[in-house]
Design a protein around this motif. Structure first.
Motif, PDB file in Angstrom:
ATOM      1  N   VAL A 222       0.869  -1.180   0.000  1.00  0.00           N
ATOM      2  CA  VAL A 222       0.000   0.000   0.000  1.00  0.00           C
ATOM      3  C   VAL A 222       0.904   1.227   0.000  1.00  0.00           C
ATOM      4  O   VAL A 222       1.805   1.339   0.831  1.00  0.00           O
ATOM      5  N   VAL A 223       0.665   2.105  -0.974  1.00  0.00           N
ATOM      6  CA  VAL A 223       1.478   3.325  -1.061  1.00  0.00           C
ATOM      7  C   VAL A 223       0.854   4.423  -0.203  1.00  0.00           C
ATOM      8  O   VAL A 223      -0.343   4.693  -0.310  1.00  0.00           O
ATOM      9  N   CYS A 224       1.665   5.018   0.661  1.00  0.00           N
ATOM     10  CA  CYS A 224       1.245   6.197   1.423  1.00  0.00           C
ATOM     11  C   CYS A 224       1.742   7.409   0.638  1.00  0.00           C
ATOM     12  O   CYS A 224       2.953   7.584   0.449  1.00  0.00           O
ATOM     13  N   ALA A 225       0.793   8.213   0.181  1.00  0.00           N
ATOM     14  CA  ALA A 225       1.143   9.345  -0.687  1.00  0.00           C
ATOM     15  C   ALA A 225       0.875  10.660   0.037  1.00  0.00           C
ATOM     16  O   ALA A 225       0.190  10.695   1.071  1.00  0.00           O
ATOM     17  N   SER A 226       1.390  11.730  -0.528  1.00  0.00           N
ATOM     18  CA  SER A 226       1.106  13.070  -0.026  1.00  0.00           C
ATOM     19  C   SER A 226      -0.240  13.509  -0.575  1.00  0.00           C
ATOM     20  O   SER A 226      -0.459  13.435  -1.796  1.00  0.00           O
ATOM     21  N   GLY A 227      -1.160  13.949   0.305  1.00  0.00           N
ATOM     22  CA  GLY A 227      -2.466  14.408  -0.151  1.00  0.00           C
ATOM     23  C   GLY A 227      -2.305  15.453  -1.249  1.00  0.00           C
ATOM     24  O   GLY A 227      -1.501  16.373  -1.121  1.00  0.00           O
ATOM     25  N   GLY A 228      -3.062  15.295  -2.343  1.00  0.00           N
ATOM     26  CA  GLY A 228      -2.923  16.218  -3.474  1.00  0.00           C
ATOM     27  C   GLY A 228      -2.265  15.548  -4.668  1.00  0.00           C
ATOM     28  O   GLY A 228      -2.550  15.885  -5.812  1.00  0.00           O
ATOM     29  N   TYR A 229      -1.369  14.577  -4.401  1.00  0.00           N
ATOM     30  CA  TYR A 229      -0.720  13.827  -5.473  1.00  0.00           C
ATOM     31  C   TYR A 229      -1.788  13.138  -6.313  1.00  0.00           C
ATOM     32  O   TYR A 229      -2.745  12.641  -5.731  1.00  0.00           O
ATOM     33  N   PRO A 230      -1.724  13.064  -7.630  1.00  0.00           N
ATOM     34  CA  PRO A 230      -0.604  13.447  -8.498  1.00  0.00           C
ATOM     35  C   PRO A 230      -0.611  14.923  -8.902  1.00  0.00           C
ATOM     36  O   PRO A 230       0.162  15.297  -9.779  1.00  0.00           O
ATOM     37  N   GLY A 231      -1.454  15.742  -8.292  1.00  0.00           N
ATOM     38  CA  GLY A 231      -1.385  17.195  -8.501  1.00  0.00           C
ATOM     39  C   GLY A 231      -0.371  17.784  -7.535  1.00  0.00           C
ATOM     40  O   GLY A 231       0.612  17.134  -7.179  1.00  0.00           O
ATOM     41  N   THR A 232      -0.634  19.004  -7.092  1.00  0.00           N
ATOM     42  CA  THR A 232       0.343  19.648  -6.198  1.00  0.00           C
ATOM     43  C   THR A 232       0.130  19.172  -4.761  1.00  0.00           C
ATOM     44  O   THR A 232      -0.983  18.836  -4.358  1.00  0.00           O
ATOM     45  N   TYR A 233       1.199  19.149  -4.004  1.00  0.00           N
ATOM     46  CA  TYR A 233       1.143  18.670  -2.619  1.00  0.00           C
ATOM     47  C   TYR A 233       2.277  19.324  -1.835  1.00  0.00           C
ATOM     48  O   TYR A 233       3.252  19.807  -2.412  1.00  0.00           O
ATOM     49  N   GLY A 234       2.113  19.315  -0.509  1.00  0.00           N
ATOM     50  CA  GLY A 234       3.145  19.883   0.362  1.00  0.00           C
ATOM     51  C   GLY A 234       4.288  18.903   0.576  1.00  0.00           C
ATOM     52  O   GLY A 234       4.140  17.707   0.332  1.00  0.00           O
ATOM     53  N   LYS A 235       5.411  19.425   1.010  1.00  0.00           N
ATOM     54  CA  LYS A 235       6.586  18.591   1.290  1.00  0.00           C
ATOM     55  C   LYS A 235       7.185  19.016   2.619  1.00  0.00           C
ATOM     56  O   LYS A 235       6.873  20.090   3.125  1.00  0.00           O
TER      57      LYS A 235
END
Ligand code: AMP
Ligand code: GLY
Length: 434
Positions: free
Chosen positions: A338-351
């Motif tokens: 299971v991939v944990c992604a940054s909310g917003g991905y594949p658009g813009t997201y915070g880092k």
């Protein structure tokens, strides 16, 4: 012989490759360029880009590297294997990854389709179009039924495929692509017949003559549950794939893998490395959707945990062209990532958000993809942040373990799909067809 290995790349795939290589008793030392905080746990990261061939050559000579493993496609398409083979100081160092011409199987869709046609490998009907042949392209679209598949010929960071429901829109997008929608990558466009079926991926490791079939996998490309929303690099994966029966896999070997290797040999293409077959199961018949000349990500994170044999020993077989003397044992267990992604991905997201809870994950493996270290803090640094893999005797048990581990992991705006593997529980019949 012991190996000093240089692995190229920096994603979850490379962490999984590094994790597996580090288990080998044939490994003397593992370097990863540039790597990520996960690969730093099992080897030594070196801040050199995977595409900077001159710097990689210096590193190889300085550190007495005697095996190079290439994770991503870009260095392969740019000819890294040819570069090392052409230099007398490095030409004895094997590269796991095809030469530039072999990498065209991924680097040019037109090359790949032509190749398949030459060797009778099942694939969708197609026509390649350039700015000078738009009329022929439109005529081909008139012969096809909706939906229409348009593919940029060259590498477009996984974004170069459009699936369009209206013919007029397909004609318009064909022009847009030829006018530079994906830069030079779409100066040629491959129009394909749409194949209706269930997708899965098969992987082989080949020394150019012999091959080993690795576990098959299913990737979850769309960002949302039930295969909705935008395409991503992959939000999760499972292996084995319930609908890939032994009979189906035998067809894949006979109709696709064996003619592919024979074709490469016939064309004098040196192919030593992984080959990833994106397949469509059309009523039990396999078709090639695409070739990739590397492993998949996140597929690697479920394929390698099921590999019981020593990966470095298999690479030794590739380097010596003696893969037929090696064993490739596969665990019967199911792996779920299971991939944990940054909310917003594949658009813009915070880092830059702190990642916590990894120490509480005991029964799963956490592969790093988009993480970074800021002083002593692990932080998010990409769209796909982590891939959490679990192995168990059954698919429900593997799912349960991975989701329990994901629940223990925290970072701001964490997002993951909740349905990884669910469609395989009833034999794949639920798989959403585009
Ligand atoms: P590719 O980048 O070639 O893997 O294409 C991206 C996605 O588009 C694939 O994973 C499929 O879901 C879909 N696709 C590509 N080609 C076809 C086709 N000929 N028929 C149906 N779906 C396709
Ligand atoms: N997960 C798809 C790829 O690696 O291309």
């Amino acid at each position: 012989m012991k190996y000093r290995v240089l692995l190229l790349g920096s994603g979850g795939r490379e962490h999984a490759l590094a994790w597996k290589l580090a288990q080998s008793n044939r490994l003397e030392k593992l370097f990863i360029a540039p790597g990520n905080p996960g690969t730093a746990i099992v080897g030594e990261n070196v801040a050199v880009a995977a595409t900077d061939f001159e710097a990689l050559k210096r590193l190889t000579l300085e550190q007495k590297i005697n095996l190079i493993v290439v994770g991503p496609e870009e260095p392969l398409v740019n000819g890294i294997a040819d570069f090392f083979a052409a230099d007398e100081t490095t030409n004895q160092i094997p590269v796991i990854g095809p030469c530039r011409r072999g990498a065209q199987l991924e680097g040019s869709k037109d090359f790949a389709k032509n190749f398949m046609q030459r060797y009778g490998i099942p694939t969708a009907r197609y026509r390649t179009v350039t700015a000078g042949t738009i009329a022929a392209g439109e005529q081909f679209l008139d012969e096809l039924q909706a939906p229409y598949v348009l593919k940029a010929d060259g590498l477009a960071a996984g974004k170069g495929v459009l699936i369009i429901h209206s013919r007029d829109e397909a004609k318009q997008q064909l022009r847009n692509m030829l006018q530079g929608m994906f830069g030079a990558a779409s100066s040629k466009v491959v129009i394909e017949e749409f194949l209706q079926g269930i997708e899965l991926s098969a992987f082989i490791l080949t020394d150019g003559k012999n091959y080993k079939l690795l576990p098959e996998a299913k990737d979850y490309k769309r960002v949302g549950n039930n295969d909705t929303g935008l395409n991503t690099g992959g939000m999760g994966a499972v292996s084995p794939v319930t609908f890939a029966t032994p009979e189906f896999l035998q067809k894949v070997e006979r109709q696709i893998i064996q003619p592919t290797i024979a074709g490469l040999q016939q064309e004098g293409i040196i192919y030593k490395g992984f080959l990833f077959l994106g397949l469509m199961n059309v009523n039990g018949a396999p078709y090639v959707i695409e070739y990739n000349v590397r492993m998949g990500d996140p597929e690697t994170e479920v394929v390698l945990p099921r590999l019981q044999s020593d990966l470095l020993d298999l690479f030794d077989g590739v380097a010596q062209q003696s893969l037929d003397t090696k064993t490739c044992a596969i665990a019967p267990a199911t792996a779920v990532a299971v991939v944990c992604a940054s909310g917003g991905y594949p658009g813009t997201y915070g880092k830059g958000y702190p990642v916590t809870g990894l120490q509480d994950v005991k029964e799963s493996v956490v592969f790093h993809a988009g993480t970074a270290r800021q002083q002593d803090t692990l932080v998010t640094a990409g769209g796909r942040v982590l891939a959490v893999t679990s192995l168990a005797d059954t698919l429900p048990a593997a799912r349960e373990k991975s989701y329990a581990a994901v629940a223990a992991i925290h970072f701001q705006d964490i997002y993951f799909r909740q349905d990884i593997g669910l469609d395989c529980l009833n034999g794949g019949n639920d798989a959403t067809i585009l």
